[in-house]
Design a protein around this motif. Structure first.
Motif, mmCIF file in Angstrom:
data_model
loop_
_atom_site.group_PDB
_atom_site.id
_atom_site.type_symbol
_atom_site.label_atom_id
_atom_site.label_comp_id
_atom_site.label_asym_id
_atom_site.label_seq_id
_atom_site.Cartn_x
_atom_site.Cartn_y
_atom_site.Cartn_z
ATOM 1 N N ALA A 184 -5.570 7.512 -3.272
ATOM 2 C CA ALA A 184 -6.860 6.804 -3.186
ATOM 3 C C ALA A 184 -7.551 7.176 -1.882
ATOM 4 O O ALA A 184 -7.875 6.345 -1.042
ATOM 5 N N ALA A 185 -7.788 8.458 -1.750
ATOM 6 C CA ALA A 185 -8.265 9.037 -0.488
ATOM 7 C C ALA A 185 -9.712 8.695 -0.180
ATOM 8 O O ALA A 185 -10.161 8.853 0.959
ATOM 9 N N GLY A 186 -10.460 8.247 -1.169
ATOM 10 C CA GLY A 186 -11.870 7.943 -0.944
ATOM 11 C C GLY A 186 -12.616 9.185 -0.486
ATOM 12 O O GLY A 186 -12.418 10.283 -1.021
ATOM 13 N N PHE B 139 -6.005 -2.303 -4.222
ATOM 14 C CA PHE B 139 -6.939 -2.087 -5.326
ATOM 15 C C PHE B 139 -6.216 -1.718 -6.624
ATOM 16 O O PHE B 139 -6.859 -1.484 -7.647
ATOM 17 N N ASP C 179 -8.014 10.147 -6.185
ATOM 18 C CA ASP C 179 -8.839 8.934 -6.212
ATOM 19 C C ASP C 179 -9.381 8.776 -7.616
ATOM 20 O O ASP C 179 -9.575 9.758 -8.333
ATOM 21 N N ALA C 180 -9.653 7.535 -7.994
ATOM 22 C CA ALA C 180 -10.212 7.280 -9.326
ATOM 23 C C ALA C 180 -11.690 7.653 -9.403
ATOM 24 O O ALA C 180 -12.225 7.846 -10.496
ATOM 25 N N GLU C 181 -12.333 7.750 -8.248
ATOM 26 C CA GLU C 181 -13.788 7.933 -8.207
ATOM 27 C C GLU C 181 -14.137 9.407 -7.974
ATOM 28 O O GLU C 181 -13.946 9.935 -6.869
ATOM 29 N N SER D 16 -4.131 4.550 2.630
ATOM 30 C CA SER D 16 -4.901 3.696 3.526
ATOM 31 C C SER D 16 -5.819 2.777 2.733
ATOM 32 O O SER D 16 -6.660 3.253 1.956
ATOM 33 N N PHE D 17 -5.650 1.472 2.922
ATOM 34 C CA PHE D 17 -6.506 0.471 2.280
ATOM 35 C C PHE D 17 -6.632 0.773 0.784
ATOM 36 O O PHE D 17 -7.727 0.669 0.217
ATOM 37 N N ARG E 183 -11.398 10.489 4.847
ATOM 38 C CA ARG E 183 -11.224 10.399 6.311
ATOM 39 C C ARG E 183 -9.829 10.872 6.732
ATOM 40 O O ARG E 183 -9.687 11.730 7.601
ATOM 41 N N ALA F 20 -7.817 10.639 -10.520
ATOM 42 C CA ALA F 20 -6.848 9.927 -11.350
ATOM 43 C C ALA F 20 -6.775 8.473 -10.895
ATOM 44 O O ALA F 20 -6.923 8.178 -9.709
ATOM 45 N N ARG F 21 -6.543 7.601 -11.866
ATOM 46 C CA ARG F 21 -6.290 6.204 -11.534
ATOM 47 C C ARG F 21 -4.829 6.051 -11.125
ATOM 48 O O ARG F 21 -3.999 6.895 -11.438
ATOM 49 N N PHE F 22 -4.545 4.957 -10.409
ATOM 50 C CA PHE F 22 -3.180 4.766 -9.920
ATOM 51 C C PHE F 22 -2.148 4.931 -11.030
ATOM 52 O O PHE F 22 -1.111 5.562 -10.843
HETATM 53 C C1 SAM Z 1 -11.120 0.880 0.536
HETATM 54 S S1 SAM Z 1 -11.162 2.477 -0.230
HETATM 55 C C2 SAM Z 1 -10.038 3.393 0.823
HETATM 56 C C3 SAM Z 1 -10.338 4.855 0.825
HETATM 57 C C4 SAM Z 1 -9.561 5.689 1.866
HETATM 58 N N1 SAM Z 1 -8.127 5.659 1.625
HETATM 59 C C5 SAM Z 1 -9.875 5.221 3.253
HETATM 60 O O1 SAM Z 1 -9.048 4.577 3.889
HETATM 61 O O2 SAM Z 1 -10.999 5.501 3.714
HETATM 62 C C6 SAM Z 1 -10.227 2.239 -1.701
HETATM 63 C C7 SAM Z 1 -10.183 3.447 -2.617
HETATM 64 O O3 SAM Z 1 -9.405 3.123 -3.759
HETATM 65 C C8 SAM Z 1 -9.979 3.784 -4.869
HETATM 66 N N2 SAM Z 1 -9.517 3.090 -6.068
HETATM 67 C C9 SAM Z 1 -9.868 1.846 -6.482
HETATM 68 N N3 SAM Z 1 -9.250 1.555 -7.634
HETATM 69 C C10 SAM Z 1 -8.473 2.633 -7.941
HETATM 70 C C11 SAM Z 1 -7.574 2.925 -9.018
HETATM 71 N N4 SAM Z 1 -7.356 2.055 -9.998
HETATM 72 N N5 SAM Z 1 -6.939 4.105 -9.013
HETATM 73 C C12 SAM Z 1 -7.146 5.005 -8.000
HETATM 74 N N6 SAM Z 1 -7.992 4.789 -6.962
HETATM 75 C C13 SAM Z 1 -8.646 3.605 -6.939
HETATM 76 C C14 SAM Z 1 -11.472 3.674 -4.638
HETATM 77 O O4 SAM Z 1 -12.205 4.640 -5.380
HETATM 78 C C15 SAM Z 1 -11.555 3.879 -3.126
HETATM 79 O O5 SAM Z 1 -11.759 5.224 -2.788
#
Ligand code: SAM
Length: 160
Positions: A4-6, A72, A25-27, A67-68, A9, A51-53
């Motif tokens: 979930a790298a977003g 989710f 990341d899912a997005e 990270s964070f 960063r 990919a989703r988790f």
């Molecule tokens: C708060 S952001 C953190 C992003 C990055 N790791 C950072 O610290 O900047 C949470 C991330 O989780 C991803 N996310 C949310 N639900 C998800 C899921 N079901 N599967 C995979 N990624 C997911 C979002 O797209 C988002 O990029």
């Protein structure tokens, strides 16, 4: 692996330090922001996968950075995801990331996964906990939708 790298960063920091990184990341839009910021000389060490988790492949690796991210993951998917994270980290490799605590404002949301300190310690049973820092604070009242934060910042080394 940057789970979930977003917008990447941490991926950028890992690449700058010489790691080969699989970022997921899912997005899909996350990676359209990330790729232009990757220095050309580092691009061959980066793979991105949307990919989703619950359908993220976790190959054997030396670091899972989340990270964070794990809060989710919907509660039913977290236990099998954590099992796969632990299995993917090679002995001596590390997990780094955050768990959200039970006193966090979002703990009441059914789509989020929160843990008590005891639960975090149980998840890390097969690890040497190198850092577990608890952060608990309120947003100042002038931010949009102020909340109470209850976070566990973790770095842990998987036992050999
Ligand atoms: C708060 S952001 C953190 C992003 C990055 N790791 C950072 O610290 O900047 C949470 C991330 O989780 C991803 N996310 C949310 N639900 C998800 C899921 N079901 N599967 C995979 N990624 C997911 C979002 O797209 C988002 O990029």
């Amino acid at each position: 692996m940057d789970l979930a790298a977003g917008e990447g960063r941490d991926t950028l920091a890992l690449l700058a330090r010489g790691w080969r990184v699989l970022a997921t990341d899912a997005e899909p839009a996350a990676f359209t922001y990330l790729w232009p910021r990757v220095p050309p000389a580092e691009r061959d060490r980066l793979t991105t996968t949307v990919a989703r988790f619950d359908d993220t492949a976790l190959p054997p690796c030396d670091l899972v950075n989340a990270s964070f991210a794990l809060p989710f993951c919907a509660p039913p998917h977290l236990p099998p995801l954590w099992t796969r994270i632990v299995a993917a980290i090679r002995p001596g490799g590390r997990f780094a990331g955050q768990f959200f605590g039970d006193r966090d404002s979002w703990a009441s949301r059914s789509d989020r996964t929160h843990h008590t300190l005891h639960e975090v310690e149980a998840l890390l049973a097969g690890f040497d906990i190198e850092m577990l820092r608890i952060e608990e604070r309120d947003d100042p009242p002038d931010v949009r939708e102020p909340k109470h934060w209850h976070l566990f910042h973790v770095v842990a080394r998987k036992n050999s």
